[in-house]
Each structure stands twice: as C-alpha cells, then as structure tokens.
Design a protein around this motif. Sequence first.
Motif, PDB file in Angstrom:
ATOM      1  N   PRO A 171     -22.231 -21.664  -0.052  1.00 18.16           N
ATOM      2  CA  PRO A 171     -23.561 -21.648  -0.683  1.00 18.16           C
ATOM      3  C   PRO A 171     -23.814 -22.813  -1.641  1.00 18.16           C
ATOM      4  O   PRO A 171     -24.911 -23.358  -1.667  1.00 18.16           O
ATOM      5  N   VAL A 172     -22.810 -23.171  -2.440  1.00 23.30           N
ATOM      6  CA  VAL A 172     -22.921 -24.282  -3.398  1.00 23.30           C
ATOM      7  C   VAL A 172     -21.576 -24.996  -3.442  1.00 23.30           C
ATOM      8  O   VAL A 172     -20.540 -24.401  -3.159  1.00 23.30           O
TER       9      VAL A 172
ATOM     10  N   LEU B  74     -30.325 -20.661  -5.253  1.00 22.53           N
ATOM     11  CA  LEU B  74     -30.161 -19.704  -4.158  1.00 22.53           C
ATOM     12  C   LEU B  74     -31.232 -18.621  -4.236  1.00 22.53           C
ATOM     13  O   LEU B  74     -31.978 -18.527  -5.209  1.00 22.53           O
ATOM     14  N   LEU B  75     -31.299 -17.794  -3.209  1.00 22.34           N
ATOM     15  CA  LEU B  75     -32.325 -16.763  -3.115  1.00 22.34           C
ATOM     16  C   LEU B  75     -31.994 -15.535  -3.962  1.00 22.34           C
ATOM     17  O   LEU B  75     -30.832 -15.128  -4.038  1.00 22.34           O
ATOM     18  N   SER B  76     -33.021 -14.931  -4.535  1.00 22.88           N
ATOM     19  CA  SER B  76     -32.867 -13.627  -5.188  1.00 22.88           C
ATOM     20  C   SER B  76     -32.811 -12.568  -4.090  1.00 22.88           C
ATOM     21  O   SER B  76     -33.102 -12.854  -2.916  1.00 22.88           O
ATOM     22  N   SER B  77     -32.480 -11.329  -4.451  1.00 22.87           N
ATOM     23  CA  SER B  77     -32.448 -10.270  -3.439  1.00 22.87           C
ATOM     24  C   SER B  77     -33.825 -10.080  -2.810  1.00 22.87           C
ATOM     25  O   SER B  77     -33.939  -9.883  -1.601  1.00 22.87           O
ATOM     26  N   GLU B  78     -34.878 -10.169  -3.611  1.00 25.51           N
ATOM     27  CA  GLU B  78     -36.242 -10.030  -3.073  1.00 25.51           C
ATOM     28  C   GLU B  78     -36.594 -11.162  -2.118  1.00 25.51           C
ATOM     29  O   GLU B  78     -37.178 -10.939  -1.054  1.00 25.51           O
ATOM     30  N   GLN B  79     -36.203 -12.386  -2.465  1.00 25.58           N
ATOM     31  CA  GLN B  79     -36.464 -13.520  -1.581  1.00 25.58           C
ATOM     32  C   GLN B  79     -35.673 -13.405  -0.290  1.00 25.58           C
ATOM     33  O   GLN B  79     -36.182 -13.706   0.791  1.00 25.58           O
ATOM     34  N   TYR B  80     -34.418 -12.933  -0.398  1.00 23.86           N
ATOM     35  CA  TYR B  80     -33.613 -12.768   0.799  1.00 23.86           C
ATOM     36  C   TYR B  80     -34.201 -11.687   1.709  1.00 23.86           C
ATOM     37  O   TYR B  80     -34.286 -11.872   2.925  1.00 23.86           O
TER      38      TYR B  80
ATOM     39  N   THR C 101     -28.039 -16.624   0.488  1.00 24.71           N
ATOM     40  CA  THR C 101     -28.398 -17.832   1.226  1.00 24.71           C
ATOM     41  C   THR C 101     -29.145 -17.443   2.494  1.00 24.71           C
ATOM     42  O   THR C 101     -29.044 -16.306   2.968  1.00 24.71           O
ATOM     43  N   LYS C 102     -29.853 -18.398   3.067  1.00 25.52           N
ATOM     44  CA  LYS C 102     -30.530 -18.167   4.341  1.00 25.52           C
ATOM     45  C   LYS C 102     -29.520 -17.979   5.470  1.00 25.52           C
ATOM     46  O   LYS C 102     -29.866 -17.471   6.530  1.00 25.52           O
TER      47      LYS C 102
END
Length: 126
Positions: free
Chosen positions: A71-72, A114-120, A10-11
């Motif tokens: 997160p959810v 939710l975010l992937s590891s790359e997005q995070y 999560t952000k």
Amino acid sequence: MNFPAELKYTKDHEWVRVEGDEAVIGITDFAQRELGDIVFVDINTVGEEVAANEVFGTVEAVKTVSDLFMPVASSVLEVNDAIDSSPELVNTDPYGEGWIIRVKLNNVADVDALLSSEQYKSEINA
C-alpha cells in the motif's frame, strides 16, 4: 461484509493498520471472499524495502493465484507465521489472526492517501 473504520484500504483490496511507525497489512474481507478458500501465502520480501504499489507476495486460493501489492513504501519486517500452517486464517479472520505482514513505514503520512472504510465500500459497491 466487514470493513473496520480504524483501518485504511487500497483499491487492490489490502488493508493497513498503523501502529506508530509500523503497520500491519492484510487482505480485506471482500478480497478473501472473491478469492475463495486460501491454501497458501507466499511472501519472499522479508528484510526488503518495497515501493508503493509493488508486489510483495502472492496469495494462492484453490482456483487462482493473486499478487499482493504494498500500500505504501515500506520495509517488510515479518510475515505472520500462523498463516504458514493455517492459511485459512486469511479467510476466517482477515482483520485479526489472518494478517499477512508487518512493515516499517518509510513515511507514516503516506497512509493518509489511502482509502477510508467508506471510500473502500464505495469502490467495491458494498
């Protein structure tokens, strides 16, 4: 820093590991580094349903207290007993022994948002 690819993020710096219709949630390696030495984790939502982005507890470090965000939408099943007596596990092993809560997911598909590891990593400029 470590960001396991099999987790969602999560952000707000929580991670989620889905296990069927349940999930384990903790804070990221980045978050524990930013907080510093963690001295106490306070979760008083066991047995409660918590909406996405609502506070489910707090983590206290030497210099600050930080809210923990769900997160959810989920029901809190249990808190990691090990972090009661050894809160430093959140610092030393945030993705393993330092997990914070186990939840029952209201809708497993919500995790997909939710975010992937790359997005995070991109989110925190890592």
